[in-house]
Design an enzyme around this catalytic site. Structure first.
Site, PDB file in Angstrom:
ATOM      1  N   GLU A 198       0.801  -1.221   0.000  1.00 34.08           N
ATOM      2  CA  GLU A 198       0.000   0.000   0.000  1.00 34.08           C
ATOM      3  C   GLU A 198       0.839   1.278   0.000  1.00 34.08           C
ATOM      4  O   GLU A 198       0.788   2.069   0.960  1.00 34.08           O
ATOM      5  CB  GLU A 198      -0.960   0.007   1.204  1.00 34.08           C
ATOM      6  CG  GLU A 198      -1.886  -1.197   1.239  1.00 34.08           C
ATOM      7  CD  GLU A 198      -2.890  -1.138   2.397  1.00 34.08           C
ATOM      8  OE1 GLU A 198      -2.814  -0.208   3.210  1.00 34.08           O
ATOM      9  OE2 GLU A 198      -3.749  -2.020   2.478  1.00 34.08           O
ATOM     10  N   GLU A 390      -5.231  -8.688   0.944  1.00 35.92           N
ATOM     11  CA  GLU A 390      -5.914  -8.313   2.194  1.00 35.92           C
ATOM     12  C   GLU A 390      -7.386  -8.077   1.903  1.00 35.92           C
ATOM     13  O   GLU A 390      -7.740  -7.439   0.898  1.00 35.92           O
ATOM     14  CB  GLU A 390      -5.373  -6.997   2.785  1.00 35.92           C
ATOM     15  CG  GLU A 390      -4.039  -7.109   3.440  1.00 35.92           C
ATOM     16  CD  GLU A 390      -3.595  -5.792   4.079  1.00 35.92           C
ATOM     17  OE1 GLU A 390      -4.464  -4.971   4.455  1.00 35.92           O
ATOM     18  OE2 GLU A 390      -2.375  -5.595   4.172  1.00 35.92           O
TER      19      GLU A 390
HETATM   20  O1  IFM Z   1      -4.142  -3.051   9.203  1.00 36.58           O
HETATM   21  C1  IFM Z   1      -4.110  -2.532   7.919  1.00 36.58           C
HETATM   22  C2  IFM Z   1      -2.938  -3.092   7.149  1.00 36.58           C
HETATM   23  O2  IFM Z   1      -1.735  -2.875   7.790  1.00 36.58           O
HETATM   24  C3  IFM Z   1      -2.862  -2.463   5.784  1.00 36.58           C
HETATM   25  N1  IFM Z   1      -4.124  -2.559   5.105  1.00 36.58           N
HETATM   26  C4  IFM Z   1      -5.297  -2.162   5.817  1.00 36.58           C
HETATM   27  C5  IFM Z   1      -5.361  -2.861   7.151  1.00 36.58           C
HETATM   28  C6  IFM Z   1      -6.634  -2.447   7.906  1.00 36.58           C
HETATM   29  O3  IFM Z   1      -6.666  -1.077   8.097  1.00 36.58           O
END
Ligand code: IFM
Length: 482
Positions: A198, A390
């Site tokens: 990210e 994710e």
């Molecule tokens: O916890 C975070 C993660 O580190 C990166 N993506 C989003 C998740 C939830 O906010």
């Protein structure tokens, strides 16, 4: 205030006012649409990140990271929480791997803490830091779980930040050196390497809006950081390829940006799509920055940080695009609206939540956004295999009789897996799904106040309890479907 901070993570503001958290009563029903099978070989797993779970921030020669500094800065993190102990995974990784084995997970995405490997971010290597990941990888392989490495999940060595962090071009070069060091030690057993997690968050939450470490708030720095992160990805990709890495990719947090009401709203959506999605997708997968984004950012920067040859480095082919999807972005044209600091250049645009149930982060639950996103990527950027690296949700769980009946989370995951399946049926080349997160953990500026895990962590005792969602997910994995 807390809800507002969580909302602003994604540039959202609270439209409406009353409690937006999805309650048990409001949670939507599990869809009953029969059995859905995923393609053979589909990879099922879970994800975490070093600073969020490891703890042991001073053990075995680890150097300080920007999150150690930021979390100690008053007012930056909920209740002054830090990652000092977190889930103590550094000492309990065997127990955590055993949980994954029992759930039958195929893959585990974890990140390496750069300050464990190079305490100063460049120069001397700390072998004891590498030893930890060596042990972890062996433990995973012994349990039949495939390691998937992320090299950078936000914990920049503080020494590099002291020299400008990601706003300094040198950081990209140091990142490539670190990637090669990590690969030299683990590359004989780790096949899949992702460079960054990210980069939008690192650049625009970290340098443009001050919501995340290092806490700077200057739009120009945000764009410079975004470019140097991408350059770091490109240089690290080249270094990994030179060391013989089999699969190299990157993970982006992407969101469909929606509003079809008026031509002005559609134009606003296009602008935000540029500032969130295309600013990373285009250089990575087309070798160029999108012209509209370049133009829009000119009010902050002349882009002189982009040097000849950078885009060739950044746009080198990758084997995998990781997608982190949580919620869509809903915008509306609203003349006079101040720019949203996390999207520099978004003046005249209002950000709000979709009309849908919300998680504890205040994020709208909209599984169809995932289908739309995957199909859009397949259409606009064909040819790169996709993996959901994710997806998950925070809810306010309670423990009753050693069980956590997290119906809301289970329902969220069920909806998103159905959405992912629909995208596969629509032609998306989706290779796997990694739930966020294996464990409840340190949720950045929210500290331990938001729980994303499918496994509950009691931070007082460090006891782990697989929630109902974990048991259910294990069954999904076993059946390769729903
Ligand atoms: O916890 C975070 C993660 O580190 C990166 N993506 C989003 C998740 C939830 O906010």
């Amino acid at each position: 205030m807390m809800l507002q901070r969580a909302l602003s993570r994604y540039g959202l503001t609270e439209w409406g006012g009353e409690d937006m958290t999805m309650s048990a009563e409001k949670s939507y029903e599990l869809q009953d649409s029969g059995v859905l099978r995923f393609p053979e070989g589909f990879v099922w797993g879970a994800a975490t990140a070093a600073y969020q779970i490891e703890g042991a921030t001073r053990d075995d020669g680890r150097g300080p990271s920007i999150w150690d500094t930021f979390s100690r800065t008053p007012g930056k993190v909920h209740a002054g929480h830090t990652g000092d102990v977190a889930c103590d995974h550094y000492h309990r990784y065997r127990e955590d791997v055993a949980i994954m084995r029992d759930l039958g997970l195929h893959a585990y995405r974890f990140s390496i803490a750069w300050p464990r490997i190079q305490p100063d971010g460049s120069g001397p290597v700390n072998p004891r830091g590498l030893d930890f990941y060596d042990r972890l990888v062996d433990e995973l392989l012994g349990a039949g779980v495939t390691p998937v490495v992320t090299l950078y999940h936000w914990d920049l060595p503080q020494a590099l930040e002291d020299r400008g962090g990601w706003t300094n071009r040198d950081t990209a070069r140091h990142f490539a050196d670190y990637a090669a060091i990590a690969h030299a030690r683990l590359g004989d057993r780790v096949e899949t390497w992702t460079t960054l997690n990210e980069p939008w968050c690192s650049a625009f939450l970290g340098y443009a809006s001050g919501i995340h470490a290092p806490g700077l708030a200057d739009p120009a720095l945000g764009f410079a950081a975004a470019h140097h992160l991408l350059l770091g990805h490109g240089l690290a990709t080249a270094a990994l390829r030179a060391s013989g890495a089999e699969k190299v990719g990157i993970t982006l947090n992407l969101a469909p940006v929606v509003n079809d009401d008026t031509a002005a709203d559609r134009a606003a959506a296009e602008i935000v799509d540029g500032l969130q999605n295309r600013i990373f997708l285009d250089p990575l997968l087309r070798g160029e920055y999108p012209a509209d984004v370049v133009e829009r950012a000119r009010r902050f920067t002349d882009w002189s940080f982009v040097q000849d040859g950078d885009l060739e480095v950044i746009g080198a082919p990758i084997d995998l695009l990781g997608i982190n999807y949580y919620t869509p972005q809903t915008v509306a044209a609203r003349p006079g609206e101040a720019g949203n600091p996390v999207f520099p250049g978004s003046e005249g645009i209002a950000f709000g939540g979709a009309d849908a149930p919300k998680t504890a982060m205040g994020w709208a639950v909209q599984p169809s956004g995932l289908t739309d996103l995957l199909l859009r990527l397949s259409r606009d950027y064909p040819g790169t295999p996709l993996m959901i690296t994710e997806n998950g949700a925070a809810f306010d769980d309670t423990v009753e009789d050693d069980r956590v009946h997290d119906t809301d989370r289970l329902s969220y995951l069920d909806g998103h897996l159905r959405a992912a399946h629909a995208a596969i049926e629509g032609g998306a080349d989706l290779r796997g799904y990694l739930v966020w997160s294996l464990l409840d953990n340190f949720e950045w500026a929210e500290g331990y106040n938001k729980r994303f895990g499918v496994v509950h962590v009691d931070y007082g005792t460090q006891r782990r309890i697989p929630k109902d969602s974990a048991r259910w997910y294990g069954e999904v994995v076993r059946r390769n479907g729903l």
